[in-house]
Design a protein around this motif. Structure first.
Motif, short mmCIF file in Angstrom:
data_model
loop_
_atom_site.label_atom_id
_atom_site.label_comp_id
_atom_site.label_asym_id
_atom_site.label_seq_id
_atom_site.Cartn_x
_atom_site.Cartn_y
_atom_site.Cartn_z
N LEU A 460 0.83 -1.21 0.00
CA LEU A 460 0.00 0.00 0.00
C LEU A 460 0.86 1.26 0.00
O LEU A 460 0.35 2.35 0.23
CB LEU A 460 -0.94 0.00 1.20
N GLY A 461 2.15 1.11 -0.20
CA GLY A 461 2.98 2.29 -0.45
C GLY A 461 3.85 2.77 0.69
O GLY A 461 4.45 3.83 0.59
N MET A 462 3.90 2.03 1.81
CA MET A 462 4.74 2.49 2.91
C MET A 462 6.08 1.77 2.91
O MET A 462 6.13 0.57 2.68
CB MET A 462 4.05 2.20 4.26
N TYR B 105 -5.34 3.79 4.51
CA TYR B 105 -3.91 3.58 4.74
C TYR B 105 -3.07 3.81 3.48
O TYR B 105 -2.02 4.44 3.53
CB TYR B 105 -3.68 2.17 5.26
N GLY B 106 -3.56 3.31 2.35
CA GLY B 106 -2.79 3.42 1.12
C GLY B 106 -2.97 4.74 0.40
O GLY B 106 -2.45 4.95 -0.69
N ALA B 108 -2.25 7.78 1.73
CA ALA B 108 -1.57 8.82 2.51
C ALA B 108 -1.24 10.07 1.70
O ALA B 108 -1.29 11.18 2.23
CB ALA B 108 -0.30 8.24 3.12
N ARG B 149 -9.58 -1.83 0.46
CA ARG B 149 -8.28 -1.25 0.79
C ARG B 149 -7.33 -1.36 -0.39
O ARG B 149 -6.58 -0.43 -0.69
CB ARG B 149 -7.70 -1.97 2.02
N ALA B 150 -7.39 -2.51 -1.07
CA ALA B 150 -6.49 -2.72 -2.21
C ALA B 150 -6.89 -1.87 -3.40
O ALA B 150 -6.04 -1.39 -4.14
CB ALA B 150 -6.46 -4.20 -2.59
N PRO B 153 -6.25 2.89 -3.75
CA PRO B 153 -5.24 3.70 -4.45
C PRO B 153 -5.26 3.53 -5.97
O PRO B 153 -4.33 3.97 -6.62
CB PRO B 153 -3.91 3.19 -3.87
#
Lengths: 551, 332
Positions: A460-462, B105-106, B108, B149-150, B153
């Motif tokens: 998810l990009g972190m 979460y993804g 940000a 969630r997936a 983004p």
């Protein structure tokens, strides 16, 4: 031929590219941390080439045999006694119902709160002229009742009674998790309880018992305070003698190397005895609370009494003795300087716990983030510091830090020692020695976090650090807390390493108790000892709560 | 057609080369397609998608996403920079964050993160659950949160690892349809891994079959079923019997020896009136399975064979047969 050659070169090139691709800063960071931790062992190894000191011949001819003999006796006797106490009590509390069972279950752990040298002081006093033992016999008008325990047998008893909980804890974990369901299966197949215990449970429990026993033996080899007080010559007292009295570092190094060989031999034996026995780690879905056997009342009291023996011997007798002494001496010992001393002791333990947890975290996560399998496996070696006796760690750190400081002074960068003889060297040595203590709870709590959770965060990009901060850190907080507390308490109790490396003006409760005892003022040692015990009690209870929670 | 994902000669082994997980795999996935990766456990499915996600580094070969090389033996782009969405088998929801925080979460780096998160939650029908934590949700709901969630983004590629294996049979079909309706709605390219061929047949545009780390066939569902290239592929999609010499003789079935033949058990019929190849058999065992029965048969020449039927069969002996166009042929 040519083709084969170029193929070979190609595959070499490929491996080189892959290494270059996979190696990252975490690989280097992991290696660097391992190097820092390995410094004491390397130092000892390298210094061996400088040759032994002048007294080495004398020591190897006259003292070494007695070191070996005493260590051998201690190992055998402590093994027998700790297994006897540890395994029997573990079995009784898991299998039988009896009065105060729940309380005794955790009381059996509390002897760990008392450092073995303090148990030694207490027992020496207990059996001395005018001690509790003698006054007890005076009641029956038997005069001159004195049991001389200031010898290798007494030492074995004292060490065993304070260390048996290691065997108890690991045997109980095995009994709780698997043994009961196995036993039930065996009973259903028509084998009696006693026969099942002997034929099934005992052999199956061996890996767990030996694992606990290895911890006991490491502590036995690490001990300095008790052996010194009892006047028994061991490797550790030998190292101290060559270091402080003979002022011969070379001889201390030779003894350290021998001791290291003994310890690593122990570790190899432990690994070997587990070689194919994976069953100790079999997880059975034993969620139901196991039913305890209910015996007639008088037998229940008999069991209760049996289980009480090690608790009384390992905790209540020494504490009782210490309380008597504390009562006699508090007017002289309780003063602002003791308060200042405790503050120093707690401060050092706090700093040590902080850095040890930090290092353990860094080692755990850097090695995860590194992509090279070899380095991942090597990172496990970092925890071996716990096996190295404190005196050896201390000597292995004393020498290189001295070199660094001298070099820095020669370069004109500093005017006085920066590392050697300061808190930096002391905390560094503690970190090396206690890294495993912090690493294990951290590792087990991080294992409970499924890999796919940090993986999700990354997808998810972190990055690694953000994932750690946002996801892993909140999820392993409990593990970090128990790691911190365990190291804190081990530091507070530590004696041999502290004696060698502590800065001149700094003192700890453990050292103070040792100094009192060495100066024939063992009574005065009671109050600093009780301070250590009281502090250590809190996490022992806390640890047990965690253990019970995991059940 | 636009290729979203290209895999070229990809290999990966574990334990220093002792276990070959992926062995010289080559394929591509077109934009907007749903591609299923099917294989037995241990066939390398999970390794393949972990390689695509950047969670593993390949030993050989290349991975190209949207024309950009992301994995090769010289460099590997970290997972966080690949713009991939992934739904894990165990959902992997962050237990200390609520549903909305999980989905955000993804996001940000986006300004409209809350709005976007609520939008995707609405898409999966869980807008009212945004304050809840993972442990307060059912398996199916967790699955949909993981999907939201997936998707949030807007990944260029969505990967699902055994998405339905943790669900019971009743929920499975319903959820499968729901999930893939959502995926179709967003138009995202998806790869999903499954060991259940029914899942693959139901929703995939294309199916990849892995065996021991090798890609053995890649085709549309109907082609895979009717023209499997090996007995392994054939038996993944239903019980299949290899026509060995004994069986060929029993049915008096003149087939070439240099070729391997098989027949699906379901194509062996007990109504032999319009069958080309017929033989008689003794019933050894009947197993009642609800909608149909399974009969274990012994042929005259001693070969054992099992057939399924939904008709009542009387007596101990019967005739069975099949047609030549049901025979599957492979070159092995």
């Amino acid at each position: 031929m040519k083709q084969a050659g170029s193929k070979h070169i190609n595959s070499l090139l490929e491996s080189f590219f892959k290494l270059k691709r996979d190696i990252n800063r975490w690989s280097f960071a992991t290696l660097f941390i391992l190097l820092i931790i390995a410094v004491p062992v390397f130092t000892i190894g390298i210094k061996l080439f400088d040759g032994p000191g002048q007294s080495w011949l004398h020591i190897s001819d006259y003292l070494l045999p007695s070191y070996l003999k005493n260590s051998f006796y201690l190992a055998i006797l402590c093994s027998i006694i700790t297994i006897l106490f540890g395994v029997s009590s573990a079995w009784l509390v898991t299998r039988y119902h009896f009065p105060f069972r729940k309380a005794l279950e955790w009381l059996l752990i509390i002897p760990l709160a008392i450092p073995s040298y303090i148990v030694a002081y207490a027992y020496a006093g207990f059996f001395d002229y005018g001690g509790i033992y003698a006054s007890f016999f005076e009641v029956f008008e038997i005069a001159n009742a004195k049991l001389d325990i200031m010898n290798v047998f007494g030492l074995a008893f004292v060490l065993s009674i304070s260390l048996f909980p290691y065997v108890y804890v690991s045997a109980r974990a095995f009994f709780l998790n698997q043994a009961i369901s196995l036993l039930e299966a065996s009973r259903l197949l028509g084998v009696s309880e006693r026969k099942s215990f002997v034929k099934l449970i005992i052999p199956l429990a061996r890996p767990a018992v030996v694992a606990g026993l290895v911890l006991v033996l490491m502590e036995v080899l690490n001990d300095y305070g008790a052996a010194k007080y009892f006047g028994v010559n061991t490797f550790t007292t030998g190292i101290f003698r060559s270091w402080f009295s003979l002022e011969e570092p070379e001889t201390a190094i030779y003894l350290s190397a021998l001791l290291l060989i003994l310890v690593f031999g122990l570790i190899l034996i432990e690994k070997w005895q587990r070689r194919k026995i994976q069953y100790s780690s079999i997880k059975s879905a034993n969620t139901k609370p196991n039913k305890k056997i209910i015996l007639p009342k008088w037998q229940q009291f008999l069991i209760c009494f049996t289980v009480l023996i090690p608790v009384v011997l390992g905790f209540f007798v020494p504490v009782w003795q210490l309380l008597i002494w504390a009562f006699k001496t508090f007017t002289q010992v309780l003063n602002p300087s003791l308060f200042w001393l405790s503050l120093q002791s707690f401060g050092i333990a706090f700093i040590t716990a902080f850095f040890t947890v930090l290092f353990a975290l860094v080692l755990l996560y850097f090695s995860k983030w590194n992509k090279i399998t070899f380095i991942k496996n090597a990172s496990k070696l970092g925890v071996l510091g716990y096996a190295i006796p404190g005196a050896v760690v201390a000597i292995g750190i004393m020498m290189p830090t001295l070199l660094i400081d001298k070099w820095l002074i020669n370069q004109g960068l500093i005017t006085q020692f920066l590392i050697n003889g300061t808190l930096i060297a002391l905390v560094y040595a503690y970190v090396v020695r206690f890294l495993a203590v912090a690493y294990q709870p951290l590792e087990s709590s991080s294992l409970k976090v499924n890999n796919s959770i940090p993986d999700s965060s990354k997808i998810l990009g972190m990055g690694n650090f953000k994932t750690f901060y946002k996801i892993e850190f909140p999820l392993i907080r409990a593990g970090m807390l128990s790691a911190f507390i365990l190291v804190f308490i081990d530091t507070l109790k530590e004696l041999p390493l502290t004696l060698i490396l502590k800065p001149y003006h700094v003192n700890t409760l453990a050292v103070k108790a040792y100094e009192f005892a060495s100066d024939e003022m063992v009574m005065q040692a009671a109050i600093p000892s009780l301070c250590i015990i009281l502090t250590a009690l809190i996490p022992v209870i806390f640890l047990n709560k965690l253990l019970l929670k995991n059940e | 057609m636009n290729k979203i994902l290209e895999i070229k000669n990809l290999s990966k082994s574990f334990d220093g080369g002792k276990a070959q997980a992926i062995d010289q795999v080559d394929f591509y996935v077109n934009q907007g397609d749903i591609c299923a990766v099917v294989g037995e456990s241990g066939s390398g499915k999970t390794t393949l998608i972990r390689l695509i996600a950047g969670l593993e580094n390949p030993d050989q070969g290349k991975i190209i996403i949207k024309g950009k090389e992301v994995s090769s033996i010289k460099k590997v782009l970290v997972p966080e920079k690949r713009n991939i969405g992934m739904v894990f088998q165990e959902y992997a929801l962050f237990p200390h964050l609520n549903v909305l925080e999980n989905v955000m979460y993804g996001l940000a780096k986006r300004k409209d993160k809350k709005q976007r998160a609520e939008e995707v939650l609405a898409l999966v029908g869980l807008k009212e659950y945004k304050e809840r934590y993972a442990h307060e949700l059912s398996g199916g709901q967790q699955q949909r949160v993981a999907l939201a969630r997936a998707l949030a983004p807007e990944p260029s590629l969505l990967i699902l690892d055994e998405p339905f294996s943790n669900l019971d049979a009743m929920m499975r079909t319903q959820l499968r349809n729901e999930i893939f309706n959502i995926i179709k709605k967003t138009g995202v390219t998806a790869i999903f891994v499954t060991h259940d061929t029914q899942d693959a047949l139901a929703v995939a545009d294309e199916i990849l079959i892995l065996q021991n780390g090798k890609l053995v066939q890649k085709d549309e569902a109907s082609k895979l079923y009717h023209k499997p290239q090996s007995i392994y592929v054939a038996s993944l999609f239903g019980n299949t019997v290899q026509l060995n010499k004994g069986l060929k003789n029993a049915f008096r079935c003149p087939l070439k020896e240099d070729c391997c033949h098989a027949i699906r058990n379901e194509n062996i019929s007990i109504n032999v009136s319009d069958c080309e190849f017929v033989t008689t058999a003794k019933i050894i065992k009947r197993t009642f399975l609800g909608t149909h029965s399974q009969l274990l048969l012994k042929l005259d020449n001693g070969e054992n064979l099992s057939v399924v039927t939904n008709e009542a069969v009387l007596g101990d002996e019967l005739k069975i047969g099949f047609n030549s166009n049901d025979i599957l042929a492979f070159d092995e």
